[in-house]
Design an enzyme around this catalytic site. Sequence first.
Site, PDB file in Angstrom:
ATOM      1  NE  ARG A  82      -2.590   0.756   3.539  1.00  0.00           N
ATOM      2  CZ  ARG A  82      -3.292   0.780   4.871  1.00  0.00           C
ATOM      3  NH1 ARG A  82      -4.458   0.276   4.586  1.00  0.00           N
ATOM      4  NH2 ARG A  82      -2.801   0.696   6.021  1.00  0.00           N
ATOM      5  CE  LYS A 184      -2.616   4.479   7.185  1.00  0.00           C
ATOM      6  NZ  LYS A 184      -4.178   4.646   7.243  1.00  0.00           N
ATOM      7  CD  GLU A 220     -12.083   5.650   4.054  1.00  0.00           C
ATOM      8  OE1 GLU A 220     -11.599   4.964   4.909  1.00  0.00           O
ATOM      9  OE2 GLU A 220     -11.449   5.835   3.009  1.00  0.00           O
TER      10      GLU A 220
END
Length: 341
Positions: A82, A184, A220
């Site tokens: 990620r 992220k 989210e």
Amino acid sequence: MEKKNIDWENIGFGYMETDKRYVANYKDGKWDGGALIDDANITMNECAGVLQYAQTIFEGLKAYTTEDGRIVTFRPDLNAARMADSAKRLEMPVFPEERFVEAVVETVKANAAYVPPYGSGATLYIRPYMFGMNPVIGVKPADEYQFRVFTTPVGPYFKGGAKPITICVSDFDRAAPHGTGHIKAGLNYAMSLHAIVTAHANGFDENMYLDSATRTKVEETGGANFIFVTKDNKIVTPHSETILPSITRRSIMYVAEHYLGLEVEERDVYFDEVKDFAECGLCGTAAVISPVGKVVDHGEEICFPSGMEKMGPVTQKLYETLTGIQMGRIKAPEDWIKVIG
Ligand SMILES: *Cc1c(COP(=O)(O)O)cnc(C)c1O
């Protein structure tokens, strides 16, 4: 190895300096060999890329002490992958994935005295991150980067049991279509601060963000993915290109299907159908699953049948199974547990 004298049960979720951190530098087109160092502070130029244009990305995972006394981490290879995706999206060099996992292992080993004991509920939080370090004033990617990993012990997320939280539908957007919601990056958090401070001021624990294009679909929260349980025990999670692919959520979907024999669906979840679900939870490394008892949309309340006292029964089962795997009480799927020592 002697553990530090820390009141593990009462440390909360905050930063505590530990002995060692890992640092690698990228310069002239390549990464150096990296090293563990003592100094927790960073000195950089006033014009560093990260300070001016927020070129920074991060990861978060935990080390645990298992029932049989080993120190382990959970699926660090997925954090490595990620972070590589995050780096590419922000035009940063990828820190090689195998080296990422090695850096995590080395840093945890060097701070083993801070890994909380089994049964304390506390864990060692691991923060890998990377940022542009050389002076950048014209807008462009930096040429020099630093990759770091530090650790900090964190207390049990739920003291005195996991009480369901109340969340509100946010008027702010978290992620634009084709934007950076799926990586992220610190920038996604900087712009979420006003929304979370506003939610707290209005008496809510968290924000539910809807898709910014149509504002009809559930995305989210600021830092956790949703799972829903239908009245006939199906596990549903929103599919979207703009949510951050939570490793906890992906693991929960696997556990639901392969350990608990539940049907799972990753699909569009319209806000209109939220009222029909039996249970709702937020998934992320910090809490694993936090139960949601109530969603408030501009004064209109949706109360899940699981109530405000405890986790719903299916959420509870998912929580117990996943934490059981992480703590070594339940056999893990192959390659989920990386043993450190
Ligand atoms: C980190 C993060 C999550 C949770 O991901 P995990 O891999 O489960 O910790 C969810 N949403 C956002 C926006 C995040 O940054």
